[in-house]
Design an enzyme around this catalytic site. Structure first.
Site, mmCIF file in Angstrom:
data_model
loop_
_atom_site.group_PDB
_atom_site.id
_atom_site.type_symbol
_atom_site.label_atom_id
_atom_site.label_comp_id
_atom_site.label_asym_id
_atom_site.label_seq_id
_atom_site.Cartn_x
_atom_site.Cartn_y
_atom_site.Cartn_z
ATOM 1 C CB ALA A 1 26.285 82.440 32.785
ATOM 2 C CE LYS A 2 20.666 77.798 39.137
ATOM 3 N NZ LYS A 2 21.416 77.826 40.359
ATOM 4 C CB VAL A 3 26.471 83.870 38.259
ATOM 5 C CG1 VAL A 3 27.204 83.408 37.000
ATOM 6 C CG2 VAL A 3 25.699 85.166 37.990
#
Ligand code: FBP
Length: 262
Positions: free
Chosen positions: A176-178
């Site tokens: 997950a790239k947040v």
């Protein structure tokens, strides 16, 4: 299913993606600070640095430039993407298929999901098709998880970023790239919410060395697995220097200050 640990996207459980899809997402204006970066080869050259585990690009750039770099750079095929010229509710159409990305030698796929947008239902469905196809090809899936849309006033709140990382788990991403929520505690919540999904920080617009490295350090200390970064590397006059420092913070778990001392 091949595990993420067996893929070139991660090294020692850590991830450092160099992103260069900005020509589509923001336009060539992003290359102005270092004019030679308008040539994709200049950024591919930077991606040969040891610290970089994969380079994220769109289809046209992969088709034309990746063949010269396939021995030195792992390819993260960023499947969807939108231009800055689109003014409607956030939506990111898919521009190439998983099959075609695999044919071009992709080691992983990347997909933006704007949860909260009026286009959320289409984006979830399109992500579903890409994720399931990626599983058939044993390609890890990185979700650019960016809650965004008219209902969301502040997309950096801790609860929003934790929701973003959880959506990546719920929908079947491996990473997950947040956005960095602003505090290490916010990042810890995002890491907890993601379960076994690795959480990485999204680079953001260029900032000074120490402030940037401190955010990355905060991500690692919170249990995050690394970074996907574009402008904070290739908008610098010396991208190698910042990659050297990032290598120390991400892979050697040094502090930002130690990494800058050299
Ligand atoms: P940066 O490190 O330059 O922010 O790049 C990461 C990235 O996710 C790119 O892949 C993408 O082009 C850009 O940010 C999109 O950012 P935003 O949607 O916030 O403009």
């Amino acid at each position: 299913m091949r595990s993420l640990a067996d893929s070139s996207l991660s090294r020692d459980g850590k991830v450092l993606i160099l992103a260069m899809d900005h020509g589509l997402e923001h336009g060539p204006v992003d290359f102005e600070p270092v004019p030679e970066t308008i040539d994709p080869e200049a950024v591919f050259d930077i991606a040969t640095h040891d610290a970089v585990t994969a380079m994220a690009v769109q289809k046209g750039v992969a088709e034309t430039y990746y063949p010269s770099y396939e021995d030195d750079v792992s390819l993260l095929a960023k499947l969807n993407g939108t231009s800055n010229l689109w003014m409607g509710e956030p939506y990111s159409p898919q521009n190439w298929s998983v099959d075609y990305a695999a044919e071009l030698g992709a080691d992983a796929i990347g997909y933006t999901v704007y949860a909260g947008s009026n286009h959320e239902p289409e984006m979830f469905q399109e992500f579903r098709d890409a994720q399931e196809r990626a599983r058939e090809h044993d390609l890890p899936v990185v979700m650019w998880s960016y809650p965004r849309g008219q209902g969301l006033k502040n997309d950096r709140k801790d609860e929003t970023i934790a929701y973003a990382s959880r959506i990546a788990l719920e929908l079947g991403a491996d990473v997950a790239k947040v956005k960095y929520p602003g505090t290490p505690e916010g990042m810890e919540w995002a890491v907890d919410a993601a379960g076994d999904v690795k959480v990485i920080m999204s680079g953001g617009s260029k900032t000074d060395d120490l402030a940037f490295l401190k955010m990355v350090e905060g991500t690692i200390n919170a249990g995050g697995s690394g970074l996907a970064v574009g402008r904070n590397v290739w908008q610098r006059d010396n991208p190698i220097e910042i990659l050297d420092a990032l290598e120390k913070v991400i892979f050697e778990e040094q502090s930002a200050e130690e990494a800058l001392e050299g």
